[in-house]
Design a protein around this motif. Structure first.
Motif, mmCIF file in Angstrom:
data_model
loop_
_atom_site.group_PDB
_atom_site.id
_atom_site.type_symbol
_atom_site.label_atom_id
_atom_site.label_comp_id
_atom_site.label_asym_id
_atom_site.label_seq_id
_atom_site.Cartn_x
_atom_site.Cartn_y
_atom_site.Cartn_z
ATOM 1 N N TRP A 431 4.456 -23.058 11.990
ATOM 2 C CA TRP A 431 3.007 -23.178 11.820
ATOM 3 C C TRP A 431 2.459 -22.194 10.800
ATOM 4 O O TRP A 431 1.352 -22.386 10.276
ATOM 5 C CB TRP A 431 2.279 -23.091 13.162
ATOM 6 C CG TRP A 431 2.413 -21.819 13.942
ATOM 7 C CD1 TRP A 431 3.429 -21.458 14.758
ATOM 8 C CD2 TRP A 431 1.441 -20.766 14.021
ATOM 9 N NE1 TRP A 431 3.193 -20.235 15.334
ATOM 10 C CE2 TRP A 431 1.958 -19.781 14.904
ATOM 11 C CE3 TRP A 431 0.201 -20.538 13.448
ATOM 12 C CZ2 TRP A 431 1.287 -18.617 15.214
ATOM 13 C CZ3 TRP A 431 -0.478 -19.377 13.769
ATOM 14 C CH2 TRP A 431 0.060 -18.425 14.636
ATOM 15 N N GLY A 432 3.204 -21.161 10.445
ATOM 16 C CA GLY A 432 2.795 -20.282 9.345
ATOM 17 C C GLY A 432 2.934 -20.976 8.004
ATOM 18 O O GLY A 432 2.020 -20.979 7.179
ATOM 19 N N HIS A 433 4.105 -21.606 7.801
ATOM 20 C CA HIS A 433 4.307 -22.367 6.566
ATOM 21 C C HIS A 433 3.376 -23.569 6.510
ATOM 22 O O HIS A 433 2.914 -23.958 5.425
ATOM 23 C CB HIS A 433 5.763 -22.820 6.468
ATOM 24 C CG HIS A 433 6.730 -21.673 6.416
ATOM 25 N ND1 HIS A 433 8.029 -21.776 6.851
ATOM 26 C CD2 HIS A 433 6.578 -20.397 5.989
ATOM 27 C CE1 HIS A 433 8.651 -20.619 6.687
ATOM 28 N NE2 HIS A 433 7.788 -19.758 6.174
ATOM 29 N N GLY A 434 3.124 -24.189 7.660
ATOM 30 C CA GLY A 434 2.208 -25.324 7.697
ATOM 31 C C GLY A 434 0.803 -24.939 7.273
ATOM 32 O O GLY A 434 0.124 -25.693 6.561
ATOM 33 N N ILE A 435 0.345 -23.752 7.682
ATOM 34 C CA ILE A 435 -0.986 -23.279 7.282
ATOM 35 C C ILE A 435 -1.036 -23.052 5.774
ATOM 36 O O ILE A 435 -2.036 -23.382 5.114
ATOM 37 C CB ILE A 435 -1.352 -21.997 8.053
ATOM 38 C CG1 ILE A 435 -1.617 -22.330 9.529
ATOM 39 C CG2 ILE A 435 -2.572 -21.311 7.446
ATOM 40 C CD1 ILE A 435 -1.842 -21.121 10.405
ATOM 41 N N CYS A 436 0.046 -22.509 5.205
ATOM 42 C CA CYS A 436 0.090 -22.306 3.750
ATOM 43 C C CYS A 436 -0.021 -23.649 3.017
ATOM 44 O O CYS A 436 -0.764 -23.766 2.029
ATOM 45 C CB CYS A 436 1.381 -21.592 3.357
ATOM 46 S SG CYS A 436 1.505 -19.889 3.951
ATOM 47 N N LEU A 437 0.724 -24.655 3.487
ATOM 48 C CA LEU A 437 0.629 -25.983 2.879
ATOM 49 C C LEU A 437 -0.775 -26.558 3.035
ATOM 50 O O LEU A 437 -1.316 -27.170 2.116
ATOM 51 C CB LEU A 437 1.633 -26.931 3.530
ATOM 52 C CG LEU A 437 3.031 -27.049 2.935
ATOM 53 C CD1 LEU A 437 3.820 -28.124 3.661
ATOM 54 C CD2 LEU A 437 2.984 -27.360 1.454
ATOM 55 N N TYR A 484 7.881 -25.406 18.355
ATOM 56 C CA TYR A 484 9.039 -24.530 18.185
ATOM 57 C C TYR A 484 8.700 -23.058 18.425
ATOM 58 O O TYR A 484 9.598 -22.230 18.579
ATOM 59 C CB TYR A 484 9.610 -24.654 16.766
ATOM 60 C CG TYR A 484 10.139 -26.010 16.394
ATOM 61 C CD1 TYR A 484 10.526 -26.940 17.356
ATOM 62 C CD2 TYR A 484 10.267 -26.370 15.056
ATOM 63 C CE1 TYR A 484 11.007 -28.183 16.995
ATOM 64 C CE2 TYR A 484 10.750 -27.618 14.681
ATOM 65 C CZ TYR A 484 11.110 -28.517 15.661
ATOM 66 O OH TYR A 484 11.590 -29.747 15.297
ATOM 67 N N ASN A 485 7.395 -22.744 18.416
ATOM 68 C CA ASN A 485 6.917 -21.359 18.546
ATOM 69 C C ASN A 485 7.498 -20.487 17.420
ATOM 70 O O ASN A 485 8.106 -19.440 17.654
ATOM 71 C CB ASN A 485 7.288 -20.778 19.913
ATOM 72 C CG ASN A 485 6.412 -19.577 20.250
ATOM 73 O OD1 ASN A 485 5.664 -19.066 19.411
ATOM 74 N ND2 ASN A 485 6.510 -19.109 21.489
ATOM 75 N N GLU A 486 7.261 -20.929 16.178
ATOM 76 C CA GLU A 486 7.747 -20.186 15.016
ATOM 77 C C GLU A 486 6.612 -19.990 14.028
ATOM 78 O O GLU A 486 5.973 -20.958 13.594
ATOM 79 C CB GLU A 486 8.900 -20.949 14.335
ATOM 80 C CG GLU A 486 10.160 -20.998 15.163
ATOM 81 C CD GLU A 486 11.319 -21.650 14.422
ATOM 82 O OE1 GLU A 486 11.126 -22.006 13.240
ATOM 83 O OE2 GLU A 486 12.392 -21.808 15.015
ATOM 84 N N PHE A 487 6.356 -18.723 13.698
ATOM 85 C CA PHE A 487 5.389 -18.349 12.676
ATOM 86 C C PHE A 487 6.116 -17.452 11.686
ATOM 87 O O PHE A 487 6.337 -16.274 11.939
ATOM 88 C CB PHE A 487 4.202 -17.604 13.307
ATOM 89 C CG PHE A 487 3.172 -17.143 12.312
ATOM 90 C CD1 PHE A 487 2.208 -18.017 11.841
ATOM 91 C CD2 PHE A 487 3.176 -15.834 11.825
ATOM 92 C CE1 PHE A 487 1.254 -17.596 10.921
ATOM 93 C CE2 PHE A 487 2.234 -15.409 10.908
ATOM 94 C CZ PHE A 487 1.272 -16.294 10.459
ATOM 95 N N PHE A 488 6.549 -18.028 10.562
ATOM 96 C CA PHE A 488 7.431 -17.339 9.620
ATOM 97 C C PHE A 488 8.650 -16.807 10.369
ATOM 98 O O PHE A 488 9.093 -15.681 10.148
ATOM 99 C CB PHE A 488 6.700 -16.213 8.895
ATOM 100 C CG PHE A 488 5.613 -16.684 7.987
ATOM 101 C CD1 PHE A 488 5.876 -17.176 6.728
ATOM 102 C CD2 PHE A 488 4.284 -16.656 8.417
ATOM 103 C CE1 PHE A 488 4.861 -17.617 5.894
ATOM 104 C CE2 PHE A 488 3.267 -17.100 7.593
ATOM 105 C CZ PHE A 488 3.543 -17.583 6.332
#
Length: 816
Positions: A431-437, A484-488
């Motif tokens: 969700w960190g990469h998703g926010i960047c996109l 997935y509970n992944e932020f970077f």
């Protein structure tokens, strides 16, 4: 194109628009206006009724040639405006009623005026550059001669003083004799001055020396600033040269060498007084020419500005007229040569709009006879037309890149809107990469009005065109990242505390054996405790792998179900009973059952080995399951499913060829016939066969055998292919961990500000370059493959052709 008003039936979302072949009979006096109104409407695709004629044999060839000539003049104006640094008016333009004949005359006058201005300007600029070079030659050559005179004077004084000191009785006689001898030997030297490009100066000097056998004296001096060459108009570095020679033969050689090296020659006088007068005269002429050139440029700029204010209107007018005459050239003349006959495809819903356009054209052109509109019946396959908007068009392009749907074929684009970004997000979940996109896409969406009117680069234009696809990809990536509970790559306790805790300190960095459940399950997504080195492989990766199988089986089932509703199968009972049903049974007897086992294992928490169950379901179907039993009656269910899977293969293979043969025999006996509304290619071709043609049973059987083998093997390989969702997700997650731990945390551990800043910069560039660019492209391509191959090959033929209406709105996308 914009959607039409009113309520549409649900089938419009999944199938192309109903099309009809229409015929128009248009009076000659209203033909141009009719084509103009139909171009504004943009809902009629004309057929070329003059395909046997060359472009020069058609009715409106002369008008197209006129429009082409006007387009050439407009391109010339555009080039001149770009060279002058002007842009055309960006204000919204409305096409005013410009007479084409008046516009042709006006463009011709403007072109002649602009060409004359350019010719005069070039002539004046060349003269100005020549005078600048001439002034430079006068200054540098004057310095050469002044320096030579000073040197000669000093040498002469030195010789006189030396001779005065060494005088004797015989000296006057000897001096008189030498003087008389020297006067007889004196030779008059000539010289040539000019400029030569500095890069050629060394070669110029060598060639002069060799051609004259060393009987010249060359002096060069570099010009301090680059000068504009009068011939080429380019700025270049040059050297001023003076060549001294003796004799006409040497002079001719030097002139030829100067011409070969592109050296510009200028006259020069040895007299100092004349040199000063020439410099003053040249300086005055330079000043006058500068003033004249500036005035000419001002006039030219004013002319280009006036052209730029109306350029968009003119170019639109010429494009419209040219497209109108191109369209009219596709129409055929009737025998009386008073009407034009047109045929074309149009959506059924556009019938009323087309008729209204024909009536308006007849009224506005004061035609005595109105145009005739009638629908033709044909067996020809119509074009495919899906109405899209700025959101759905990019998803439809993804499908069309594989192949355009046949007429009335089920449209995968509807499902692609959801399934494509979701499968991408399964591989890209963070969700960190998703926010960047999302933020990057938001920039394109917020500024879409401004960017849509600009000329973008290839990559930027492609990204801008797919902005809503990337938007959906980013939103689904945020969702799967939360799952997935992944932020970077870092887990967070966003929805509550972890349900697990260490029994003692020994389990903290070792394995998951020491974890005990101390509270309720984590409410959403993967528990943070299951991240990290101790448990990622046994749990999180197992979750992603099994989820990939579930998604793959679900999407393949959707593809088979769509084949039932597809136009090629819907009206054919053979395909329903002997293709659709056995395919569903075969796929779900094996991989549907595997998906069920995965869900049961998740729900019950069983430790059963699914690999063992599936392998021995084939090798030893009658053995007891033991600890691998997940539900009562599992052994019986497996036997039934295995039997259905084995039966479905001959079910797909054998009955259909024999039934087709029986149908062929009945048709020849007059007992049966194929329905005309059937669109199945096999039956349609059989219905069109000559009554005496034999039925090729072997060919039909081999064809069915190939389809059966392709489906059976494809069911296995396609299911395995969906495991790329797991593999790409694992790769993305591991790369995120590497960049986070080996770059960011490593830099943090040095307790040095400079190293920390460098680490942050490297982390940002690695994240953007690898994870947000390369990984995005990789996941996009894999999602594309899953849709094109694993999903669409179950039902989608994609051998149709697009609906290309005659529309002025599409002219901007076409080149002249």
């Amino acid at each position: 194109m914009a959607d039409r008003g009113g309520c549409c039936p649900p089938i419009d979302l999944f199938r192309s628009e109903a099309m009809q072949l229409v015929q128009l009979i248009i009076p000659m006096e209203s033909a141009h206006l009719t084509a103009s109104y139909l171009g504004d409407l943009g809902l009629l695709q004309f057929k070329d009724l003059n395909s046997e004629k060359s472009p020069f044999q058609r009715t409106y060839a002369a008008q197209i040639k006129r429009c082409g000539e006007m387009a050439r003049k407009l391109r010339f104006f555009n080039e001149q405006m770009l060279k002058a640094g002007f842009s055309t008016s960006t204000k919204p333009t409305t096409v005013t009623d410009i007479n084409l004949d008046d516009l042709e005359v006006k463009l011709g006058e403007l072109e002649a005026e602009l060409v004359e201005m350019n010719a005069n300007g070039e002539k004046l600029q060349r003269g100005y550059n020549e005078l600048l070079e001439y002034k430079l030659v006068l200054q540098k050559a004057g310095e050469f001669f002044a320096s030579a005179r000073r040197s000669a004077t000093s040498q002469q004084r030195e010789m006189v003083s030396r001779q005065m000191g060494d005088e004797s009785i015989e000296t006057p006689l000897l001096q008189e004799q030498e003087a008389s001898t020297d006067l007889s030997k004196q030779v008059k030297l000539g010289f040539i001055t000019g400029l030569v490009p500095r890069e050629k100066s060394m070669a110029f000097e060598r060639i002069l020396f060799r051609a004259t056998r060393g009987n010249v004296f060359l002096k060069q001096a570099p010009a301090e600033d680059p000068v504009t060459d009068p011939v080429s108009g380019e700025k270049m570095e040059k050297n001023v040269f003076v060549v001294s020679y003796s004799g006409e033969r040497a002079k001719n050689k030097i002139l030829k060498i100067c011409e070969a090296f592109g050296a510009n020659r200028y006259p020069f006088d040895e007299d100092l007084g004349k040199q000063g007068l020439m410099i003053n005269e040249v300086s005055g002429r330079i000043s006058e020419l500068k003033t004249t050139i500036d005035a000419g440029l001002l006039l030219r700029d004013n002319l280009l500005r006036s052209i730029g204010d109306q350029f968009e209107q003119w170019i639109i007018k010429v494009k419209r007229e040219k497209s109108i005459y191109h369209t009219l050239n596709m129409l055929s003349l009737d025998v009386t040569k008073k009407c034009l006959v047109a045929e074309g495809w149009s959506p059924v819903f556009a019938t009323k709009q087309i008729q209204e356009a024909l009536q308006r054209a007849a009224f506005d052109s004061s035609s005595q006879v109105g145009a005739i509109f009638q629908v033709l019946h044909t067996r020809e396959s119509p074009p495919t037309y899906f109405r899209t908007n700025k959101f759905t068009s990019a998803f439809q392009e993804i499908v069309d890149a594989y192949g355009v749907a046949k007429y009335q074929e089920a449209n995968p684009g509807v499902y692609t809107i959801v399934t494509f970004p979701f499968l991408f997000a399964v591989m890209f979940g963070d969700w960190g990469h998703g926010i960047c996109l999302f933020l990057a896409t938001l920039f394109f969406i917020v500024r879409e009005k401004k960017l849509s009117s600009q000329k973008l680069g290839d990559i930027t234009e492609m990204t801008f065109g797919g902005r809503y696809v990337i938007l959906m990809m980013s939103l689904f990536s945020i969702y799967t990242g939360l799952v997935y509970n992944e932020f970077f790559s870092v887990p967070f306790e966003l929805f509550g505390r972890s349900a697990y805790a260490c029994r003692d300190l020994s389990c903290r960095d070792a394995t998951s054996v020491g974890l005990i459940k101390v509270r309720d399950a984590y409410p959403f997504g993967v528990d943070p405790a299951w991240h990290g080195s101790r448990s990622e492989l046994p749990f999180l990766n197992s979750l992603k792998m099994k989820m990939s199988i579930l998604l793959g089986v679900a999407q393949m089932n959707l593809g088979i179900i769509l084949s039932y509703f597809n136009a090629t199968f819907f009206s054919n009972i053979l395909n329903i009973w002997f293709q659709f049903i056995p395919q569903i049974i075969f796929l779900n007897s094996l991989f549907g059952y595997l998906s069920l086992l995965i869900i049961v294992k998740w729900c019950t928490g069983s430790q059963a080995d699914l690999y063992h169950i599936m392998i021995y379901m084939f090798l030893s179907p009658t053995d007891e399951l033991g600890e691998n039993q997940l539900f009562p009656g599992q052994k019986t269910a497996q036997l039934v499913l295995l039997f259905l899977a084995l039966v479905s293969v001959p079910w797909m293979l054998l009955p259909k060829p024999f039934l087709l043969k029986k149908q062929h025999e009945n048709r020849h006996q007059g007992q049966s016939y194929a329905p005309l509304e059937s669109t199945d290619e096999t039956l349609l071709s059989e219905a069109n066969h000559d009554s005496h043609e034999e039925f090729e049973f072997g060919e039909v059987f081999v064809h069915q055998l190939i389809h059966t083998i392709e489906f059976v093997l494809g069911a296995v390989s396609n299911t395995a292919s969906y495991l790329r969702l797991w593999a790409l997700s694992l790769a993305h997650s591991e790369l995120s961990v590497v960049f986070y731990e080996k770059v960011l945390l490593l830099a943090w551990g040095f307790n040095n500000v400079i190293i920390l800043i460098i680490g942050i910069i490297v982390f940002i560039f690695a994240t953007v370059g690898v994870l947000l660019v390369m990984e995005t492209l990789s996941a996009f391509l894999h999602a594309l493959r899953l849709h094109w191959v694993e999903f669409q090959n179950k039902f989608y033929e994609g051998d149709g052709y697009k609906f290309h209406p005659f529309s002025f709105a599409l002219l901007d996308d076409e080149d002249d």
